[in-house]
Enzyme design. Structure first.
Site, PDB file in Angstrom:
ATOM      1  CG  ASP A 306      -1.310  -0.774  -3.463  1.00 32.05           C
ATOM      2  OD1 ASP A 306      -2.377  -1.182  -2.544  1.00 32.05           O
ATOM      3  OD2 ASP A 306      -0.761  -1.819  -4.140  1.00 32.05           O
ATOM      4  CD  GLU A 503       0.004  -7.395  -1.762  1.00 27.35           C
ATOM      5  OE1 GLU A 503       0.557  -6.491  -1.527  1.00 27.35           O
ATOM      6  OE2 GLU A 503      -1.070  -7.396  -1.319  1.00 27.35           O
TER       7      GLU A 503
END
Ligand code: BGC
Ligand code: BGC
Length: 612
Positions: A306, A503
């Site tokens: 990521d 997020e």
């Protein structure tokens, strides 16, 4: 002579012949001069072996490197032999439209084709609810809404539509679907989850088939990503990028199954989670990546890290040689190093030269990446197929999104059969901050990473959906705060809930209730004595139990995206509500985490949903 040596000599002879042919033959005879890796008639494994044998270490390191579009020039791509580019959330060319995305892609791709071996880049993007960075693209409901539909066939069609729009901009790879199993609604990524029990994300891996097609390489085939491996939705307190404290048996029972389902569907890539499992960062977790994912689950695609994920392995900012080595040796094949990609290449090169990362590992990573590039037919069709550029935001895709919106609505309360509403001879009052706001109804990951309020991309707001639905004998009055309502109205609709986030910025450690603005708007409507329907536009269940008795009807609309007509379809009876909760709905925030089967008493259980 030793048998193996003889074969090698034979291969060398072929190579020499091919090279000779390559310099002497031109024009129509060029087909005959194809090197084995360039020959689409050969099996992919043969092409990969041939290509790998021609590559220098630097070329192999480049394949393992993914840089952000804003941090590379075309000459960087050629010079450093970069294998992949991404657009981070909201990272778009200017002007932001489908054609300039396609032009940008082609320019990057030409730079890769200009290298001696001409290995195409693979360009990745977060098309997580439609091709959501592109202005004018169709924005579909976020995953939690798709989970509410439980409709595998629909989700597969959406995957196909998204792949078509992505293809129209040239891009090859989608960082979707998120297969997280969100266990605590405090988590800011709850809306990226199809549901809190693995059975729902398992079914929704149909999205993988939609994106890729039954095999890679079709005209609109886009590589899918199962993310984030593994346990991202299980962190303690629902903290984003936090620590998932579970036994291995629990991890396997709750969080692993969607990845198995995606692998069964041939998913081409897996993205590693920022989170930890019992204190160990997934980005360095050799057991979970190499032993379980690649070994036991027999995942043959490639593993991508990521965004700056390897930086977190040691808990300090930035990455070190140790973190690079740890990540690669754990089994990560391609590293998303948005800005510091040069440093990554330098460190990985010295780790290889020092023997701390083996050539076998480098070759394995390359083999996995190149295999997908060949399977996607990138070598044969490296540039944008402009035939699909016009599909971005097309009427057909918007119609599909509208259908998904309607199917995702979950009717939670309907006193006195208030719904469906009549279309004619009605005086309707609409209020609330999410009634007339495309940005709010789309949520995070829309045009920008965090998303934002306002008229950020073309679409139909819920208010406009309502206006479109009613007949000419009805009136629809709108005031955000509810000002102006009186008893002459037949019904009031309050469209309230959350505003965009993505997020960790969406983590809610405290109250999960409606904000003051929403509560005031609803109170103003209620004071008129008119029946009140609440449409909750939010990425997760909210703490509404104490307020609910004062509402006549309630629909969880989730984050529907650009097609507000789909909400109106359910309000006015064009489509009867069939959506059911993909998550358990808390009776109070203090119950978090609350999940099916945990013995807590919810406001509404998993699977709840009324119809009329
Ligand atoms: C997110 C991923 C995303 C990546 C690239 C990260 O912050 O966790 O889901 O794919 O960024 O934008
Ligand atoms: C990028 C996102 C990424 C995030 C990670 C943002 O700046 O746009 O794609 O997921 O950073 O922190």
């Amino acid at each position: 002579m030793h048998r193996r040596t003889r074969i090698r000599l034979a291969q060398l002879l072929c190579l020499a012949l091919a090279l000779t042919a390559g310099v002497t033959v031109t024009g129509s005879a060029r087909a005959a001069a194809l090197l084995p890796y360039q020959d689409p008639s050969l099996p992919v494994a043969t092409r990969v072996d041939d290509l790998l044998a021609r590559m220098t270490l630097d070329e192999k390191l480049g394949q393992m490197t993914q840089a952000e579009r804003g941090s590379v020039s075309t000459s960087d791509i050629t010079t450093y032999r970069l294998g992949s580019i991404l657009s981070g959330g909201g990272s778009s060319p200017s002007p932001n439209n489908a054609t300039s995305w396609a032009n940008m892609y082609d320019t990057f791709q030409q730079a890769a084709l200009a290298t001696p071996l001409g290995i195409p880049i693979i360009y990745g993007v977060d098309a997580v609810h439609g091709h959501n960075n592109v202005y004018g693209a169709t924005i579909f409901p976020h995953n939690i809404g798709l989970g509410a539909t439980r409709d595998q066939a629909l989700v597969q069609q959406i995957g196909q539509a998204v792949a078509t729009e992505v293809t129209g901009t040239g891009l090859d790879w989608d960082f979707a679907p998120c297969l997280c199993v969100a266990r605590n609604d405090r988590w800011g990524r709850t809306y990226e989850s199809f549901g809190e029990v693995p059975a729902i994300p398992n079914a929704m891996t149909a999205f993988v088939t939609g994106l890729q097609g039954s095999t890679l390489g079709g005209p609109t085939s886009v590589l899918a990503t199962a993310k984030h491996y593994v346990g991202d939705g299980g962190t303690t307190g629902g903290v984003d990028q936090g620590n998932t404290q579970l036994s291995e048996a629990e991890l396997r029972a709750i969080h692993l199954p969607p990845f198995q389902a995606a692998i069964a569907r041939g998913v081409g890539s897996v993205m590693i989670s920022y989170s930890s499992w019992n204190g160990v960062k997934l980005h360095g977790h050799q057991y979970l990546i190499s032993t379980v994912l690649k070994g036991e689950l027999a995942f043959t695609g490639f593993v991508v890290s990521d965004w700056n994920g390897i930086d977190q392995i040691d808990g300090q900012g930035g990455f070190t040689a140790t973190e690079v080595r740890t990540a690669i040796n754990a089994g990560i094949d391609m590293v998303m190093v948005p800005q510091a990609w040069k440093n990554f290449i330098t460190l990985l090169r010295s780790e290889v030269q020092a023997g701390r990362v083996t050539m076998a590992r480098i070759d394995d990573a390359n083999r996995r990446i190149l295999t997908k590039k060949f399977e996607l037919a990138l070598f044969e069709r490296p540039l944008t197929d402009r035939a699909y550029t016009g599909t971005v935001g097309s009427a057909a895709h918007r119609a599909l999104a509208r259908q998904a919106v309607a199917k995702s609505q979950v009717m939670l309360k309907n006193s006195a059969n208030l719904l469906p509403l009549a279309r004619d001879n009605m005086r309707i009052f609409v209020a609330g901050k999410n009634a007339d706001d495309i940005g709010n109804q789309s949520g995070g990951w829309t045009i920008s990473w965090q998303g934002s309020s306002g008229n950020i991309t073309p679409g139909t707001t819920i208010l406009h959906g309502i206006r479109n639905a009613v007949g000419s004998t009805s009136t629809v009055t709108y005031n955000r705060r509810g000002t102006g309502i009186n008893s002459s109205y037949d019904v009031a609709i309050a469209v309230v809930g959350e505003t965009p986030y993505a997020e960790g910025q969406g983590d809610r450690s405290g109250s999960m209730a409606l904000d003051r603005e929403d509560l005031r708007a609803i109170a103003t409507l209620r004071n008129s004595g008119v029946p009140v329907i609440v449409l909750l536009v939010s990425g997760r269940p909210m703490d509404i139990a104490t307020a609910l008795p004062g509402w006549d009807a309630l629909i969880a609309s989730w984050l529907p995206g650009t097609e507000g007509d789909g909400v109106a379809d359910v309000l006015f009876g064009a489509v009867a509500p069939t959506g059911t909760l993909p998550v358990t709905w808390m009776a109070s925030a203090s119950q978090q985490p609350i999940n099916d089967g945990d013995g807590k008493t919810p406001l509404f259980p998993l699977g709840f949903g009324l119809t009329y």
